[in-house]
Each structure stands twice: as C-alpha cells, then as structure tokens.
Motif scaffolding. Structure first.
Motif, PDB file in Angstrom:
ATOM      1  N   ARG A   1       8.648   8.684  -1.182  1.00 52.59           N
ATOM      2  CA  ARG A   1       9.949   8.075  -1.457  1.00 52.59           C
ATOM      3  C   ARG A   1       9.901   7.060  -2.593  1.00 52.59           C
ATOM      4  NH1 ARG A   1      13.178   7.895   3.265  1.00 52.59           N
ATOM      5  NH2 ARG A   1      14.760   7.069   1.880  1.00 52.59           N
ATOM      6  N   THR A   2       8.766   6.993  -3.306  1.00 54.07           N
ATOM      7  CA  THR A   2       8.621   6.015  -4.382  1.00 54.07           C
ATOM      8  C   THR A   2       8.139   6.690  -5.655  1.00 54.07           C
ATOM      9  OG1 THR A   2       6.290   5.469  -3.982  1.00 54.07           O
ATOM     10  CG2 THR A   2       7.929   4.282  -2.670  1.00 54.07           C
ATOM     11  N   SER A   3       8.173   5.955  -6.743  1.00 55.21           N
ATOM     12  CA  SER A   3       7.648   6.467  -8.015  1.00 55.21           C
ATOM     13  C   SER A   3       6.167   6.153  -8.176  1.00 55.21           C
ATOM     14  CB  SER A   3       8.433   5.872  -9.193  1.00 55.21           C
ATOM     15  OG  SER A   3       8.296   4.462  -9.192  1.00 55.21           O
ATOM     16  N   ILE A   4       5.610   5.391  -7.243  1.00 61.69           N
ATOM     17  CA  ILE A   4       4.190   5.019  -7.285  1.00 61.69           C
ATOM     18  C   ILE A   4       3.451   5.844  -6.237  1.00 61.69           C
ATOM     19  CG2 ILE A   4       2.539   3.128  -6.979  1.00 61.69           C
ATOM     20  CD1 ILE A   4       4.819   1.240  -7.841  1.00 61.69           C
ATOM     21  N   LYS A   5       2.361   6.443  -6.635  1.00 58.55           N
ATOM     22  CA  LYS A   5       1.612   7.318  -5.744  1.00 58.55           C
ATOM     23  C   LYS A   5       0.448   6.586  -5.083  1.00 58.55           C
ATOM     24  CE  LYS A   5       4.464  10.418  -6.554  1.00 58.55           C
ATOM     25  NZ  LYS A   5       5.556  10.396  -5.588  1.00 58.55           N
ATOM     26  N   SER A   6      -0.051   7.174  -4.023  1.00 56.33           N
ATOM     27  CA  SER A   6      -1.179   6.620  -3.282  1.00 56.33           C
ATOM     28  C   SER A   6      -2.423   6.588  -4.154  1.00 56.33           C
ATOM     29  CB  SER A   6      -1.456   7.493  -2.057  1.00 56.33           C
ATOM     30  OG  SER A   6      -2.693   7.142  -1.471  1.00 56.33           O
TER      31      SER A   6
ATOM     32  N   LEU B   1       0.850  -1.177   0.000  1.00 54.91           N
ATOM     33  CA  LEU B   1       0.000   0.000   0.000  1.00 54.91           C
ATOM     34  C   LEU B   1       0.896   1.241   0.000  1.00 54.91           C
ATOM     35  CD1 LEU B   1      -2.499  -1.147   2.787  1.00 54.91           C
ATOM     36  CD2 LEU B   1      -2.791  -1.341   0.294  1.00 54.91           C
ATOM     37  N   TYR B   2       0.762   2.079  -1.018  1.00 53.70           N
ATOM     38  CA  TYR B   2       1.537   3.316  -1.112  1.00 53.70           C
ATOM     39  C   TYR B   2       0.729   4.413  -0.443  1.00 53.70           C
ATOM     40  CZ  TYR B   2       4.410   0.626  -4.228  1.00 53.70           C
ATOM     41  OH  TYR B   2       5.226  -0.350  -4.738  1.00 53.70           O
ATOM     42  N   CYS B   3       1.356   5.146   0.489  1.00 54.46           N
ATOM     43  CA  CYS B   3       0.595   6.023   1.378  1.00 54.46           C
ATOM     44  C   CYS B   3       1.140   7.441   1.461  1.00 54.46           C
ATOM     45  CB  CYS B   3       0.599   5.435   2.789  1.00 54.46           C
ATOM     46  SG  CYS B   3      -0.095   3.781   2.873  1.00 54.46           S
ATOM     47  N   LYS B   4       0.227   8.402   1.484  1.00 55.27           N
ATOM     48  CA  LYS B   4       0.558   9.799   1.791  1.00 55.27           C
ATOM     49  C   LYS B   4       0.710   9.958   3.301  1.00 55.27           C
ATOM     50  CE  LYS B   4      -1.961  11.722  -2.101  1.00 55.27           C
ATOM     51  NZ  LYS B   4      -3.164  12.454  -2.537  1.00 55.27           N
TER      52      LYS B   4
END
Length: 116
Positions: free
Chosen positions: A55-60, A10-13
């Motif tokens: 810190r990633t190239s994939i957004k929430s 899970l990519y998180c803000k």
C-alpha cells in the motif's frame, strides 16, 4: 533542530504477521492503526511503525541493513519472557561493554535488546 519524537517505520511484505509479532508477541501498545499502517509506542518520545509495502511507494528491505536497538531495564527478565512466549532470542552476549540479545521479526529485521 529540536526533535520532539522519533518514529522508525518498517515497510513489510509480511505485514499482518509483523503487526502480530509486535502487538501480540512483544506486547507493544498500539497508538494508531489503519488497514495498512500500525504505530506502536516504545516510550514517551519513541515510536515504531509497521507499514504494508503493498500500500506504499516504499518497498521492504527484506530485513537487510536494519537493526532496531532497544535498551531495556532488565535483560534477564526480558529474555525469560521472550522464551516463555515461544521466541528464540540468542543467548546473552557482551557487546560494546553491554549485555545484549538478538532476534528477528517476521520481516527479517534484526532486533537488539541491550542493558548497560
């Protein structure tokens, strides 16, 4: 294909709050941790990870289109534990022939706990 394990990321803000939710709130065991990524153990072959989108190239996905569905042994006990911990899961519902409750993590991801 022979899949040995599964890890949902899970990519998180709201990364720190979401990590705290899974680690401290749901009491999931941390398998590995860095300053932007935490991997939790669900069982022997399933993992759930939380990554800081900054810190990633994939957004929430802002919780859209994601349900983390977890089968549990005792839904009544889990629901009581969640309420005692200050969470507000839904009342138990009958869904697809199984009993289930729902709630959201701080990022807005839908959690389904079911027994059947």
């Amino acid at each position: 294909m022979k899949i040995k394990a599964v890890n949902t990321i899970l990519y998180c803000k709201r990364w720190q709050e979401t990590v705290g939710f899974y680690r401290d709130g749901l009491k999931l065991r941390v398998l590995s941790s860095t300053d932007w990524f935490v991997e939790f153990k669900l069982n022997e072959s399933a993992r759930l990870s939380v990554a800081d989108e900054a810190r990633t190239s994939i957004k929430s996905g802002d919780g859209g289109g994601v349900t983390v569905s977890l089968q549990v042994a005792d839904l009544d006990e889990l629901r009581s534990e969640l309420v005692q911990a200050g969470f507000e899961p839904t009342p138990i519902k009958l869904v697809w022939g199984s009993r289930a409750i729902y709630m959201q993590d701080p990022e807005g991801n839908r959690l389904e706990f079911w027994e059947g």
